[in-house]
Design an enzyme around this catalytic site. Structure first.
Site, short mmCIF file in Angstrom:
data_model
loop_
_atom_site.label_atom_id
_atom_site.label_comp_id
_atom_site.label_asym_id
_atom_site.label_seq_id
_atom_site.Cartn_x
_atom_site.Cartn_y
_atom_site.Cartn_z
CE LYS A 10 -3.35 2.55 2.79
NZ LYS A 10 -4.18 2.53 4.09
CB SER A 191 8.10 6.31 -2.82
OG SER A 191 7.38 6.62 -3.72
NE ARG A 192 6.23 0.10 1.77
CZ ARG A 192 4.78 0.10 1.54
NH1 ARG A 192 4.36 1.15 1.24
NH2 ARG A 192 4.16 -1.24 1.35
CG LEU A 193 11.29 7.96 0.14
CD1 LEU A 193 11.34 8.80 -0.92
CD2 LEU A 193 12.30 7.14 0.76
#
Length: 213
Positions: A10, A191-193
């Protein structure tokens, strides 16, 4: 590897977490996020993972309910003869994790552990429903039992015993307080940042820094 699991993902896009917007006191910031979780009507927002370890360092974890917090720490209650309590007595350190998936947030807490005072345990115990008070006497938590009937019969006997009198707090039941030395607030980002802001207690003061995701 199970591809159906590996493909689950997600992108987090709801909010952001900035140093200029958080409170310098992590307990105030926790209250702010906790209030927002309650306002969002999340199911049991006070549910948290409590991780403990034996003296040899073997870890274990389970979900319990937070029952209070202030600038001294975070409090939950349990049977002092349970596995988690014995681990906390032998190795008085713990980690807590709150996960609020709907808000794309989690909070991680690490600290030392102490028992709360008898007065605090009494005050909470007598605020509980009668069924919960009886339950504290009924269950020898973490001990092996033959079947469910053992619990049911024990509860029936206790109901009869305390039918016309106040149910006292069991001497083996009470609270633990996790006194944090570090509290991390995590906000999911695209973006998983992710945003990760960590408070650390150094020389009696809370210091704030940002961690790479």
């Amino acid at each position: 590897m199970n591809s159906s699991i590996a493909d689950l993902r997600k992108d987090y896009t709801l909010q952001e977490l900035n140093e200029t917007e958080v409170d310098p006191n992590p307990f105030v910031q926790f209250q702010r996020w906790f209030d927002q979780a309650v306002e969002a009507q999340l199911p049991e927002p006070n549910a948290m993972t409590v991780a403990t370890a034996t003296k040899e360092g073997i870890p274990s974890a389970r979900i319990v309910l937070l029952k209070g917090f202030d600038d001294r720490g975070f409090v939950f209650y349990t049977n002092y003869n349970s596995h988690k309590a014995q681990e906390l007595i032998d190795n008085p350190h713990a980690a807590l994790v709150f996960l609020w998936t709907e808000l794309e947030r989690q909070i991680r807490i690490v600290g030392s552990v102490e028992k709360v005072s008898a007065d605090e345990s009494d005050a909470y115990f007598y605020s509980r429903p009668i069924g919960s008070r009886l339950g504290a006497w009924t269950s020898e938590q973490s001990q092996v039992i033959a079947n469910r009937d053992v619990l049911e019969q024990r509860l029936t006997d206790l109901k009869a015993q305390y039918e016309h009198q106040e149910i006292p707090r069991p001497p083996h039941w009470g609270g633990f307080r996790v006194k944090p030395i570090a509290i991390e607030f995590w906000q999911g980002r695209s973006s998983r940042l992710h945003d990760r802001l960590r408070y650390q207690l150094k020389n009696g003061k809370w210091m704030l820094d940002r961690l790479s995701p």
